[in-house]
Design an enzyme around this catalytic site. Structure first.
Site, PDB file in Angstrom:
ATOM      1  N   HIS A  14       2.914  -9.666  -6.646  1.00 39.31           N
ATOM      2  CA  HIS A  14       1.501  -9.308  -6.467  1.00 39.31           C
ATOM      3  C   HIS A  14       1.187  -8.464  -7.547  1.00 39.31           C
ATOM      4  CE1 HIS A  14      -2.051  -8.676  -3.442  1.00 39.31           C
ATOM      5  NE2 HIS A  14      -2.270  -8.038  -4.620  1.00 39.31           N
ATOM      6  N   HIS A  16      -2.209  -7.007 -10.523  1.00 35.60           N
ATOM      7  CA  HIS A  16      -3.694  -7.117 -11.074  1.00 35.60           C
ATOM      8  C   HIS A  16      -3.399  -7.023 -12.792  1.00 35.60           C
ATOM      9  CE1 HIS A  16      -5.620  -7.635  -7.368  1.00 35.60           C
ATOM     10  NE2 HIS A  16      -4.685  -6.848  -7.017  1.00 35.60           N
ATOM     11  N   LYS A 100      -5.253 -17.547  -3.495  1.00 40.36           N
ATOM     12  CA  LYS A 100      -5.445 -16.151  -2.770  1.00 40.36           C
ATOM     13  C   LYS A 100      -6.867 -16.188  -1.944  1.00 40.36           C
ATOM     14  CE  LYS A 100      -4.864 -11.839  -1.960  1.00 40.36           C
ATOM     15  NZ  LYS A 100      -5.060 -10.606  -3.062  1.00 40.36           N
ATOM     16  N   HIS A 137      -5.275 -11.567   1.646  1.00 34.36           N
ATOM     17  CA  HIS A 137      -5.756 -10.143   1.847  1.00 34.36           C
ATOM     18  C   HIS A 137      -6.262  -9.996   3.457  1.00 34.36           C
ATOM     19  CE1 HIS A 137      -7.646  -6.321   0.236  1.00 34.36           C
ATOM     20  NE2 HIS A 137      -7.925  -6.402   1.438  1.00 34.36           N
ATOM     21  N   HIS A 175       0.461  -7.138   0.629  1.00 31.31           N
ATOM     22  CA  HIS A 175       0.378  -5.696   0.929  1.00 31.31           C
ATOM     23  C   HIS A 175       0.215  -5.194   2.270  1.00 31.31           C
ATOM     24  CE1 HIS A 175      -3.572  -6.830   0.453  1.00 31.31           C
ATOM     25  NE2 HIS A 175      -3.637  -6.809  -0.656  1.00 31.31           N
ATOM     26  N   ASP A 248       1.318  -4.735  -6.093  1.00 32.38           N
ATOM     27  CA  ASP A 248      -0.388  -4.715  -5.912  1.00 32.38           C
ATOM     28  C   ASP A 248      -0.764  -3.486  -7.144  1.00 32.38           C
ATOM     29  OD1 ASP A 248      -2.917  -5.254  -5.147  1.00 32.38           O
ATOM     30  OD2 ASP A 248      -2.765  -3.809  -3.492  1.00 32.38           O
TER      31      ASP A 248
HETATM   32  O1  DOR Z   1      -6.623  -1.237  -4.048  1.00 28.06           O
HETATM   33  C1  DOR Z   1      -6.625  -2.684  -4.286  1.00 28.06           C
HETATM   34  N1  DOR Z   1      -6.993  -2.876  -5.756  1.00 28.06           N
HETATM   35  N2  DOR Z   1      -6.762  -3.490  -3.393  1.00 28.06           N
HETATM   36  C2  DOR Z   1      -7.212  -4.653  -3.909  1.00 28.06           C
HETATM   37  O2  DOR Z   1      -7.194  -5.499  -2.862  1.00 28.06           O
HETATM   38  C3  DOR Z   1      -7.687  -5.089  -4.986  1.00 28.06           C
HETATM   39  C4  DOR Z   1      -6.952  -4.108  -6.152  1.00 28.06           C
HETATM   40  C5  DOR Z   1      -7.861  -4.224  -7.522  1.00 28.06           C
HETATM   41  O3  DOR Z   1      -8.130  -5.398  -7.795  1.00 28.06           O
HETATM   42  O4  DOR Z   1      -8.024  -3.146  -8.036  1.00 28.06           O
HETATM   43 ZN    ZN Z   2      -3.902  -6.741  -4.966  1.00 33.01          ZN
END
Ligand code: DOR
Ligand code: ZN
Length: 346
Positions: A14, A16, A100, A137, A175, A248
């Site tokens: 997971h 970003h 997702k 999520h 998460h 995450d």
């Molecule tokens: O804290 C988070 N940041 N939770 C998420 O689900 C998305 C992520 C983000 O893309 O910044």
């Molecule tokens: Zn995430």
């Protein structure tokens, strides 16, 4: 006392990675530790088609440091209008590794998310049939539900229905942050698994809020009370194949965190495996780290385990207070702390 551990190279289920200059700045941190990663699709605009997924994958590959063998696995962002045929075709051609669910407005860039789970039922039926992983999520967004209760209420109102209606759907509760979620996953069928982040194993809401508000510890789902943190530690180190590593990591420029309405997300990529190692060490469970980090995820995703390995040694470095990135800076998780473990360079 063990001072050195070698495990198969881990994967991050997971992440970003963002896009453009930020992608360029952060991808190396993930690629240095992990062989593969499930890449989240909440870009602007979100990754909703197989063509967009292929183009995003190419941008990630182009941003990788020379010689990296990192493999990004792209996910599809589900919306109210996702077409089952298109998503199946994207999975079967390898453009998408999974899809997702962001409930609409649950978190960063989720405005195009799903407004009513019922609208997704034809898509879920198809995903169940073709074995495509469904990543969730798990928070409701109703205004009358307290932000600390949103995960538990999601289980009660939505998740329990999905698992009952689609018992064959391979589902990852992403998460997880509560004892409720850990128990739900442990007692669900074999197709239900969960990822756990470093921050939810290290901090409780007191760490975020007592003695001053710490915006760099704010993420969604928000960190909960101590009893939940302890339950998550137990789940992660239990040896159960249902729980695996997913950081995450979610970079946000410092000025968008330290402001009157700060963004949600913790940038934990630079020291992610060291952070997990510290938890497993504290729990007396270093022998379970490899399963959590390197074996359980591939088994769930039906992918081979990695052939190479990494070595961690006791005695860590101090995590920098900030890291320059894309013309701004990022504050990493554990900034200013010294972690008990260090990843040896290849
Ligand atoms: O804290 C988070 N940041 N939770 C998420 O689900 C998305 C992520 C983000 O893309 O910044
Ligand atoms: Zn995430």
């Amino acid at each position: 006392m063990t001072d050195r551990i070698t495990i198969r190279r881990p994967d991050d289920w997971h992440v970003h990675l963002r896009d453009g200059d930020m992608l360029q700045a952060v991808v190396g941190y993930t690629a240095r530790q992990f062989r593969r990663a499930i890449v989240m699709p909440n870009l602007k605009p979100p990754v909703t088609t197989a063509d967009m997924a292929r183009a995003y994958r190419a941008r990630i590959m182009a941003a990788l440091p020379e010689g990296s063998d990192f493999e990004p696995l792209i996910t599809c962002y589900l919306t109210d209008t996702t077409n089952p045929d298109e998503i199946a075709q994207g999975f079967e051609t390898g453009a998408f590794a999974a899809a997702k669910l962001y409930p609409a407005n649950a978190t960063t860039n989720s405005a195009f998310g799903v407004t009513d789970i019922q609208k997704l039922y034809p898509v879920l039926a198809r995903m169940e049939k073709i074995g495509m992983p469904f990543l969730v999520h798990g928070e409701v967004t109703d205004h009358d539900v307290d932000v600390f209760d949103r995960e538990a209420v999601f289980i009660e109102r939505i998740f329990s229905r999905i698992t009952a209606d689609f018992p064959g759907l391979r589902t990852v509760f992403e998460h997880i942050t509560t004892a409720d979620a850990a128990n739900f996953v442990a007692s669900a069928g074999p197709n239900v698994a969960a990822t756990i982040t470093p921050q939810h194993l290290h901090i409780s809401r007191n760490d975020m809020l007592v003695g001053g508000i710490r915006p760099h510890l704010y993420c969604l789902p928000i960190v909960k009370r101590e009893t939940h943190r302890l339950a998550l530690r137990k789940a992660a180190t239990s040896g159960s194949a249902k729980f695996f590593l997913g950081t995450d990591t979610a970079p946000h420029a410092i000025e968008t965190k330290e402001t009157s309405c700060g963004c949600a997300g913790i940038f934990n990529a630079p020291y992610a495996i060291e952070s997990y190692a510290a938890v497993f060490d504290e729990e007396g469970a270093l022998d379970k780290l490899e399963a959590f980090a390197s074996l359980n995820g591939p088994a769930f995703y039906r992918l081979p385990v990695n052939e190479d390995s990494i070595t961690l040694v006791r005695g860590g470095e101090t995590v920098p207070m900030s890291i320059a990135a894309a013309g701004t800076s990022l504050v990493p998780f554990h900034a200013g702390e010294t972690l008990g473990w260090r990843l040896l360079a290849d």
